[in-house]
Scaffold this active site. Structure first.
Site, PDB file in Angstrom:
ATOM      1  N   GLY A 249       0.834  -1.210   0.000  1.00  0.00           N
ATOM      2  CA  GLY A 249       0.000   0.000   0.000  1.00  0.00           C
ATOM      3  C   GLY A 249       0.862   1.250   0.000  1.00  0.00           C
ATOM      4  N   ALA A 250       1.872   1.256  -0.904  1.00  0.00           N
ATOM      5  CA  ALA A 250       2.878   2.333  -0.884  1.00  0.00           C
ATOM      6  C   ALA A 250       2.479   3.556  -1.698  1.00  0.00           C
ATOM      7  CB  ALA A 250       4.203   1.778  -1.429  1.00  0.00           C
ATOM      8  N   ASN A 251       1.324   3.511  -2.366  1.00  0.00           N
ATOM      9  CA  ASN A 251       1.015   4.596  -3.307  1.00  0.00           C
ATOM     10  C   ASN A 251       0.357   5.817  -2.680  1.00  0.00           C
ATOM     11  OD1 ASN A 251      -1.178   2.373  -3.409  1.00  0.00           O
ATOM     12  ND2 ASN A 251      -2.272   4.219  -4.042  1.00  0.00           N
TER      13      ASN A 251
ATOM     14  N   GLY B 117      -1.113   7.826   1.380  1.00  0.00           N
ATOM     15  CA  GLY B 117      -1.221   7.814   2.844  1.00  0.00           C
ATOM     16  C   GLY B 117       0.088   7.496   3.559  1.00  0.00           C
ATOM     17  N   LEU B 118      -0.018   6.674   4.583  1.00  0.00           N
ATOM     18  CA  LEU B 118       1.141   6.368   5.424  1.00  0.00           C
ATOM     19  C   LEU B 118       2.182   5.550   4.664  1.00  0.00           C
ATOM     20  CD1 LEU B 118      -0.743   5.531   8.743  1.00  0.00           C
ATOM     21  CD2 LEU B 118       0.052   7.747   7.864  1.00  0.00           C
TER      22      LEU B 118
ATOM     23  N   TYR C 197     -13.249  -4.351  11.345  1.00  0.00           N
ATOM     24  CA  TYR C 197     -11.958  -3.663  11.182  1.00  0.00           C
ATOM     25  C   TYR C 197     -11.107  -3.886  12.447  1.00  0.00           C
ATOM     26  CZ  TYR C 197      -8.591   0.232  10.702  1.00  0.00           C
ATOM     27  OH  TYR C 197      -7.443   0.994  10.618  1.00  0.00           O
TER      28      TYR C 197
HETATM   29  N1  LIG Z   1      -5.073   6.858   8.878  1.00  0.00           N
HETATM   30  C1  LIG Z   1      -5.301   6.516  10.142  1.00  0.00           C
HETATM   31  O1  LIG Z   1      -5.795   7.316  10.959  1.00  0.00           O
HETATM   32  C2  LIG Z   1      -4.969   5.131  10.623  1.00  0.00           C
HETATM   33  C3  LIG Z   1      -5.182   4.837  11.986  1.00  0.00           C
HETATM   34  C4  LIG Z   1      -4.868   3.560  12.445  1.00  0.00           C
HETATM   35  C5  LIG Z   1      -4.347   2.616  11.573  1.00  0.00           C
HETATM   36  N2  LIG Z   1      -4.165   2.924  10.249  1.00  0.00           N
HETATM   37  C6  LIG Z   1      -3.636   1.882   9.359  1.00  0.00           C
HETATM   38  O2  LIG Z   1      -2.617   2.428   8.551  1.00  0.00           O
HETATM   39  C7  LIG Z   1      -2.487   1.680   7.345  1.00  0.00           C
HETATM   40  C8  LIG Z   1      -2.365   2.625   6.165  1.00  0.00           C
HETATM   41  O3  LIG Z   1      -3.590   3.322   6.031  1.00  0.00           O
HETATM   42  P1  LIG Z   1      -3.717   4.805   5.477  1.00  0.00           P
HETATM   43  O4  LIG Z   1      -4.308   5.601   6.564  1.00  0.00           O
HETATM   44  O5  LIG Z   1      -2.466   5.236   4.853  1.00  0.00           O
HETATM   45  O6  LIG Z   1      -4.881   4.577   4.384  1.00  0.00           O
HETATM   46  P2  LIG Z   1      -4.944   4.885   2.811  1.00  0.00           P
HETATM   47  O7  LIG Z   1      -4.488   6.253   2.537  1.00  0.00           O
HETATM   48  O8  LIG Z   1      -6.346   4.511   2.425  1.00  0.00           O
HETATM   49  O9  LIG Z   1      -3.914   3.843   2.186  1.00  0.00           O
HETATM   50  C9  LIG Z   1      -4.210   2.469   2.186  1.00  0.00           C
HETATM   51  C10 LIG Z   1      -3.323   1.752   1.196  1.00  0.00           C
HETATM   52  O10 LIG Z   1      -3.724   0.373   1.170  1.00  0.00           O
HETATM   53  C11 LIG Z   1      -3.924  -0.008  -0.184  1.00  0.00           C
HETATM   54  N3  LIG Z   1      -4.884  -1.079  -0.357  1.00  0.00           N
HETATM   55  C12 LIG Z   1      -6.197  -1.099  -0.046  1.00  0.00           C
HETATM   56  N4  LIG Z   1      -6.763  -2.240  -0.481  1.00  0.00           N
HETATM   57  C13 LIG Z   1      -5.780  -2.958  -1.076  1.00  0.00           C
HETATM   58  C14 LIG Z   1      -5.738  -4.205  -1.738  1.00  0.00           C
HETATM   59  N5  LIG Z   1      -6.821  -4.954  -1.928  1.00  0.00           N
HETATM   60  N6  LIG Z   1      -4.557  -4.643  -2.238  1.00  0.00           N
HETATM   61  C15 LIG Z   1      -3.438  -3.883  -2.114  1.00  0.00           C
HETATM   62  N7  LIG Z   1      -3.422  -2.681  -1.520  1.00  0.00           N
HETATM   63  C16 LIG Z   1      -4.584  -2.222  -1.001  1.00  0.00           C
HETATM   64  C17 LIG Z   1      -4.415   1.264  -0.860  1.00  0.00           C
HETATM   65  O11 LIG Z   1      -4.306   1.157  -2.272  1.00  0.00           O
HETATM   66  P3  LIG Z   1      -5.313   2.021  -3.243  1.00  0.00           P
HETATM   67  O12 LIG Z   1      -4.889   3.441  -3.147  1.00  0.00           O
HETATM   68  O13 LIG Z   1      -5.111   1.406  -4.578  1.00  0.00           O
HETATM   69  O14 LIG Z   1      -6.696   1.790  -2.698  1.00  0.00           O
HETATM   70  C18 LIG Z   1      -3.472   2.273  -0.246  1.00  0.00           C
HETATM   71  O15 LIG Z   1      -2.232   2.212  -0.888  1.00  0.00           O
HETATM   72  C19 LIG Z   1      -3.711   0.761   7.300  1.00  0.00           C
HETATM   73  O16 LIG Z   1      -3.316  -0.543   7.642  1.00  0.00           O
HETATM   74  C20 LIG Z   1      -4.637   1.332   8.360  1.00  0.00           C
HETATM   75  O17 LIG Z   1      -5.474   0.343   8.936  1.00  0.00           O
HETATM   76  C21 LIG Z   1      -4.456   4.161   9.757  1.00  0.00           C
END
Ligand SMILES: NC(=O)c1ccc[n+]([C@@H]2O[C@H](COP(=O)([O-])OP(=O)(O)OC[C@H]3O[C@@H](n4cnc5c(N)ncnc54)[C@H](OP(=O)(O)O)[C@@H]3O)[C@@H](O)[C@H]2O)c1
Length: 307
Positions: free
Chosen positions: A28-30, A32-33, A189
């Protein structure tokens, strides 16, 4: 080292660390985090494999990281690996492709994730949080374990969440696939994020003697695309809360810290928040029998027990 807190950024926690010669893989490198974690690991000199499901988004992210780095990150440092975690067949194909590159892997960041309010099933019929957030990562990590062993000293960083406080799992792992109960997006979740932590603990226990150290973390609350499928009231609440959230740099800090800090080169099986060891939000999170039960059930569900 150490002494970092909620305000520390990924750049700050990795200041002075040289990752030249190291290879990292971020799921999920594209965006967010994952994007920020990738950028900072590359800034410190690592070669980073961006494992993403959408190749156009992955290419655009790669170009953006290089273009905005003022020459500090070279295009050859960032490699794309197609990985769609919605299907175990794709996870297997992706692992096979990676293994064919014949590279030791020093750092694996299991970061990709979804948080959706509605019930959705993966191609294999798993509840989507269970399937994508946990099982696909479980399978991918297991399939590439030899690359981690070959690094000599490798780190696996699992991005969990404080939302595990909403988990429902019992010691018996009843209805793990949400087939009998009324569905709840936040609770499923939470279950998947609890499994992220239990997986990291068991992985550390089973593979520490092979030089693999695994830890899990809560990144904080950060405005990313994670809430993209949530309801309008949820989004509005999110917008109001933005001033109190972490920046992406702060949100990626704990992942980068665990991947790079000399303090955690050999200490694993732990849970972190804001670069500090933390107490998990779920009562069964320290239950060793549950860690083993989740591991064994995940092997059965992903077909790893038939190999
Ligand atoms: N943001 C927060 O407040 C928060 C808080 C607690 C934990 N987290 C955790 O942090 C991690 C990163 O989340 P984020 O906040 O950066 O969210 P994000 O911006 O939605 O990024 C999520 C990433 O996961 C990828 N992904 C989703 N479905 C996928 C699939 N079927 N196959 C491969 N890649 C997939 C997305 O790809 P696409 O762009 O193609 O969809 C995107 O690259 C997650 O595990 C989340 O549970 C986040």
């Amino acid at each position: 080292m150490g002494g970092f807190n909620r305000w520390s950024t990924a750049e700050k926690v990795s200041e002075g660390i040289d990752l030249k010669g190291k290879t990292a893989l971020v799921t999920g490198a594209n965006t967010g985090l994952g994007l920020e974690t990738t950028r900072v690991l590359a800034l410190r000199g690592a070669k980073v494999i961006m494992a993403c499901r959408d190749q156009q988004k992955a290419e655009a992210a790669r170009d953006k990281i290089v273009a905005e780095s003022a020459g500090n990150i070279q295009p050859e440092q960032l490699l794309n690996l197609p990985l769609d975690m919605n299907a175990l067949a794709s996870v297997r194909a992706s692992a096979e492709e990676f293994l064919s590159w014949d590279m030791p892997l020093d750092i694996l960041i299991n970061n990709a994730g979804i948080m959706i309010p509605m019930e959705r099933r993966t191609e294999d019929g798993f509840e989507a949080h269970l399937g994508i957030n946990h099982l696909a990562h479980f399978l991918f990590t297991r399939l590439i374990i030899d690359a981690l062993k070959r690094a000599g000293q490798a780190r696996v960083v699992v991005v969990a969440s404080g939302a595990m406080g909403m988990a429902t799992q019992t010691a018996e792992l009843n209805d793990i696939n949400w087939e009998e109960r009324k569905f709840s997006g936040m609770r499923s979740y939470g279950d998947s994020k609890l499994m992220n932590l239990l997986f990291a603990k068991e992985l550390n226990k089973r593979f520490n003697q092979d030089g693999i150290v695994a830890n899990a973390l809560h990144p904080g609350v950060i405005a990313t695309e994670l809430a993209r499928d949530q309801s309008l009231p949820f989004m509005i609440l999110g917008l109001v809360a933005i001033p109190f959230m972490k920046s992406k740099g702060q949100g990626a800090a704990t992942s980068v810290y665990l991947a790079t800090s000399p303090d955690y080169a050999s200490k694993g099986g732990l849970y972190f928040s804001s670069c500090q060891e933390a107490r998990p939000e779920y009562k069964l999170a320290s239950d060793e029998a549950l860690c083993t039960a989740v591991w064994e059930r995940s092997e059965a569900l992903t077909g790893l027990d038939n190999r």
